[in-house]
Write a protein that holds these residues in place. Structure first.
Motif, short mmCIF file in Angstrom:
data_model
loop_
_atom_site.label_atom_id
_atom_site.label_comp_id
_atom_site.label_asym_id
_atom_site.label_seq_id
_atom_site.Cartn_x
_atom_site.Cartn_y
_atom_site.Cartn_z
N VAL A 93 0.66 -1.23 -0.08
CA VAL A 93 -0.03 0.08 0.09
C VAL A 93 0.97 1.05 0.09
N ARG A 94 0.68 2.02 -0.91
CA ARG A 94 1.31 3.23 -0.78
C ARG A 94 0.63 4.70 -0.74
N VAL A 95 0.99 5.34 0.10
CA VAL A 95 0.28 6.84 0.34
C VAL A 95 1.19 7.75 -0.18
N GLU A 96 0.72 8.55 -1.14
CA GLU A 96 1.39 9.54 -1.98
C GLU A 96 1.75 10.60 -1.30
N GLN A 97 2.70 11.56 -1.81
CA GLN A 97 3.06 13.04 -1.20
C GLN A 97 1.76 13.73 -1.16
N GLU A 98 1.02 14.00 -2.14
CA GLU A 98 -0.12 14.76 -2.04
C GLU A 98 -1.46 13.62 -2.37
N PRO A 99 -1.90 12.91 -1.29
CA PRO A 99 -2.95 12.02 -1.90
C PRO A 99 -4.00 12.45 -2.28
N LEU A 100 -4.70 11.86 -3.34
CA LEU A 100 -6.03 12.14 -3.80
C LEU A 100 -6.97 11.50 -3.43
N LEU A 101 -8.06 11.75 -2.70
CA LEU A 101 -9.19 11.25 -2.00
C LEU A 101 -10.45 10.98 -3.09
N PRO A 102 -10.93 9.82 -3.22
CA PRO A 102 -12.13 9.83 -4.16
C PRO A 102 -13.07 10.92 -3.83
N ASP A 103 -13.89 11.44 -4.81
CA ASP A 103 -14.91 12.19 -4.63
C ASP A 103 -16.09 11.61 -3.76
N ALA A 104 -16.76 12.04 -2.74
CA ALA A 104 -17.82 11.38 -2.06
C ALA A 104 -18.39 12.40 -1.27
N PRO A 105 -19.66 12.33 -0.88
CA PRO A 105 -20.26 13.14 0.16
C PRO A 105 -19.58 13.49 1.53
N THR A 106 -19.16 12.31 2.20
CA THR A 106 -18.48 12.34 3.47
C THR A 106 -17.05 11.60 3.31
N LEU A 107 -16.13 12.08 4.22
CA LEU A 107 -14.90 11.52 4.48
C LEU A 107 -14.86 10.06 4.65
N ARG A 108 -15.83 9.51 5.37
CA ARG A 108 -15.99 7.96 5.14
C ARG A 108 -16.24 7.18 4.04
N ASP A 109 -17.15 7.96 3.38
CA ASP A 109 -17.32 7.35 1.90
C ASP A 109 -16.09 7.48 0.84
N SER A 110 -15.48 8.44 1.09
CA SER A 110 -14.45 8.61 0.38
C SER A 110 -13.34 7.79 0.76
N LEU A 111 -13.14 7.35 1.95
CA LEU A 111 -12.08 6.38 2.60
C LEU A 111 -12.47 5.11 2.10
N LEU A 112 -13.64 4.78 2.33
CA LEU A 112 -14.23 3.27 2.11
C LEU A 112 -13.96 2.92 0.54
N GLN A 113 -14.22 4.09 -0.36
CA GLN A 113 -13.90 3.81 -1.73
C GLN A 113 -12.22 3.71 -1.95
N ARG A 114 -11.37 4.40 -1.12
CA ARG A 114 -10.20 4.26 -1.28
C ARG A 114 -9.57 2.71 -0.88
N LEU A 115 -10.22 2.61 0.32
CA LEU A 115 -10.00 1.29 0.90
C LEU A 115 -10.22 -0.05 -0.09
#
Length: 618
Positions: free
Chosen positions: A69-91
């Motif tokens: 698993v890689r965390v980029e220097q400037e991580p891009l989070l998937p568009d989503a209504p909430t942070l939880r939705d975005s991180l679940l998509q990233r996961l």
């Protein structure tokens, strides 16, 4: 067990080789700090390890079933209504179909809790630090076998950095790119340097690497000097003419041809950034005086937030002040109030006379991405006035490691570290007796950081510095303005170490002033019950254990010291990788055993002391 092996790797960008026959082995439980100059290919190497980029030549072997698993220097989070939705998509993107939705959600909740993240927040409006912490939480929730981190401390405040250090020190196998030397010392068990296309491994943390590197560079300089001397002798011999062309000397001619090829292929070590800061004319003795300054901001719920509450300070010519505090505490706002760029809600701000300010903006808003590097430094002219006199813009840019070709490139094509160097070059081209640096260390490589430290130590003007780099603060500043909480700021003498001690004392004072609980659970037991209560006593085996504890701890400390001395030896890098891995595992085990023994010793001593106490007479 080897998780990953890189063999004779070749990777080039244009005509510049980033990897030139490089090799690397990553073992289970390795925590590797990957260091090197900006632009040498560290991020590209991580993308190769992550499987996001292919090698030009060579081989990458990854153990079956290894999750990277890689965390980029400037991580891009998937568009989503909430942070939880975005991180679940990233996961989900990271894990694929390996876990069901409930398990992914449970893992994410646990990781977010460790980072203190509110997953219900909307994605829009998150700061850079909040996005970085969210991406780190998602990475740890994936439970990787190998975690790749590219500048994880950028945008994080000091408390968040220290919390991340604690998590990673007992976390997965790790390769991390960072310029934070304290972070490298706290987390890493091995330093790998990417230098001129080669990967060189050094057992131990960054402090050990520094010592070993100096010895290696000295040996390399001696070998290069001997090679050049011999090469020049052979060149002089070949020019003698007829004798050099005789048949019996053909072997010597061929050897000279090989020497010429070897010399042409030898890649010289990159130069150092040359930084000199011109303070220009001296300012008045008073730089700024703040008396009972207050600043408040309206909250979305209609209330007010105290950003600065009754702060007073006197800043004089030559002061070197660092501002420290968590993200969002108001460091940049306080800077703007000190400089007179933003009004205070209450109190008085008085500025001195003759101030010439140079301001380093952490957002790099002063750079026009459409201009070239040379136009940014000296628009409309090929010459620039510096502290050392008039200088051609190309020569000046070469002091900041910009080649002539790079000097004609647009700003938008530069990496983060190159943009920081360009902004520093632009600032230092103008004389300034008040230097304001807001996060200047982000993206700079360690060599550039150390050169900047040296330049600032020689700078005779006044310095205001915002930084989360603890080593940089301790090296440069003599005073700290720090955030105590709830809008309260205080100025103390010293660097970050002294501020950390101040906050520890403040925390103890606040705990002592907290009124005792008055509920039934906290009420003292009746005196008769205290008298009759059975007191703990050491058993026979526990007493023997306590008596033997000092000798046990001394034996472990001796083994630890001998092991560290051996790992820090100048020739240790020649030790077989398997032995290095065993040594590191034993070093980690000893550290854990020592902590357990010390805690056990303290517990046994407490029981023994309680058993020896006599109850007070009625």
């Amino acid at each position: 067990m080897s998780l990953l092996t890189l063999i004779d790797a070749e990777l080039a960008y244009g005509d510049a080789p980033l990897l030139d026959g490089a090799s690397l082995s990553v073992e289970t439980r390795d925590r590797i700090g990957l260091i090197g100059r900006n632009g040498t290919g560290k991020s590209s190497l991580l993308s190769v390890v992550a499987g996001e980029r292919a090698l030009d030549d060579g081989e990458l072997r990854v153990a079956d079933g290894t999750r990277i698993v890689r965390v980029e220097q400037e991580p891009l989070l998937p568009d989503a209504p909430t942070l939880r939705d975005s991180l679940l998509q990233r996961l989900a993107d990271t894990l694929g179909q390996g876990l069901d939705d409930w398990t992914r959600g449970a893992r994410l909740d646990a990781a977010a809790d460790r980072f203190g993240i509110d997953l219900s927040r909307p994605l829009a409006g998150l700061s850079g630090g909040e996005r970085k912490r969210a991406a780190l939480a998602a990475a740890l929730a994936a439970e990787p076998d190998l975690l790749l981190l590219d500048e994880p401390t950028n945008h994080l405040d000091i408390d968040a950095i220290e919390h991340l250090e604690a998590l990673l020190a007992r976390g997965p196998t790790l390769i991390v790119i960072t310029h934070d030397r304290r972070f490298l010392d706290a987390v890493c068990t091995r330093i790998v340097e990417l230098d001129r296309g080669q990967l060189r491994s050094y057992a131990g943390n960054y402090a050990t690497y520094e010592r070993l590197k100096q010895e290696q560079l000295a040996d390399e300089a001696v070998r290069a000097s001997r090679f050049d001397k011999f090469w020049k002798q052979e060149e002089a011999w070949i020019r003698q003419g007829v004798q050099a062309r005789r048949t019996r000397d053909e072997g010597r001619v061929r050897r000279l041809e090989r020497l010429r090829v070897e010399r042409a292929q030898r890649r010289e070590r990159l130069g150092s950034v040359k930084v000199a800061v011109d303070a220009g004319e001296r300012s008045g003795k008073l730089v700024a005086e703040l008396e009972h300054v207050c600043k408040r901001f309206a909250r979305a719920d209609g209330g007010e937030r105290r950003l600065i509450d009754d702060f007073s300070a006197l800043i004089q010519r030559g002061d070197r002040i660092g501002l420290v505090g968590p993200n969002g505490a108001g460091k940049t706002t306080l800077l703007r109030i000190i400089l007179g760029q933003e009004p205070a809600d209450a109190g008085r701000v008085r500025l001195g006379h003759g101030l010439r300010v140079a301001y380093f903006d952490q957002m790099r808003a002063q750079l026009d991405p459409r201009r070239t590097v040379a136009e940014t430094i000296s628009p409309g002219s090929e010459w620039i006035e510096t502290a050392a006199g008039r200088k051609h813009v190309m020569s000046y840019l070469s002091d900041f490691l910009f080649s002539p070709r790079r000097a004609n490139s647009p700003v938008q094509s530069l990496s983060g570290g190159e943009r920081n160097r360009l902004l520093l070059a632009r600032l230092f081209a103008q004389p300034a007796n008040l230097l304001v640096l807001d996060e200047p260390t982000n993206d700079l490589d360690i060599d550039s950081l150390e050169m900047l430290e040296t330049a600032l130590l020689d700078y005779p003007g006044t310095l205001l510095l915002v930084s989360h780099d603890r080593a940089f603060l301790d090296a440069v500043v003599t005073q700290v303005i720090g955030y105590e909480g709830d809008g309260r700021w205080r100025m103390i003498i010293g660097g970050h170490g002294e501020w950390r001690d101040h906050m520890a004392r403040l925390s103890e004072q606040r705990a002592a002033q907290t009124p005792p609980r008055t509920d039934a659970a906290a009420a003292p037991a009746p005196r008769a019950r205290q008298k009759d209560a059975a007191r703990p006593k050491l058993g026979f085996n526990e007493k023997r254990e306590l008596d033997a504890m000092p000798e046990t701890i001394a034996r472990l400390e001796t083994e630890q010291r001998e092991l560290h001395d051996r790992m820090a030896g100048a020739d240790y890098f020649r030790t077989a990788p398997e032995q290095q891995r065993q040594d590191q595992e034993r070093a980690d085990t000893i550290e854990l055993e020592l902590m357990e023994k010390l805690e056990r010793w303290e517990a046994l001593e407490a029981i023994a002391s309680a058993g020896q106490e006599r109850p007070a007479n009625d």
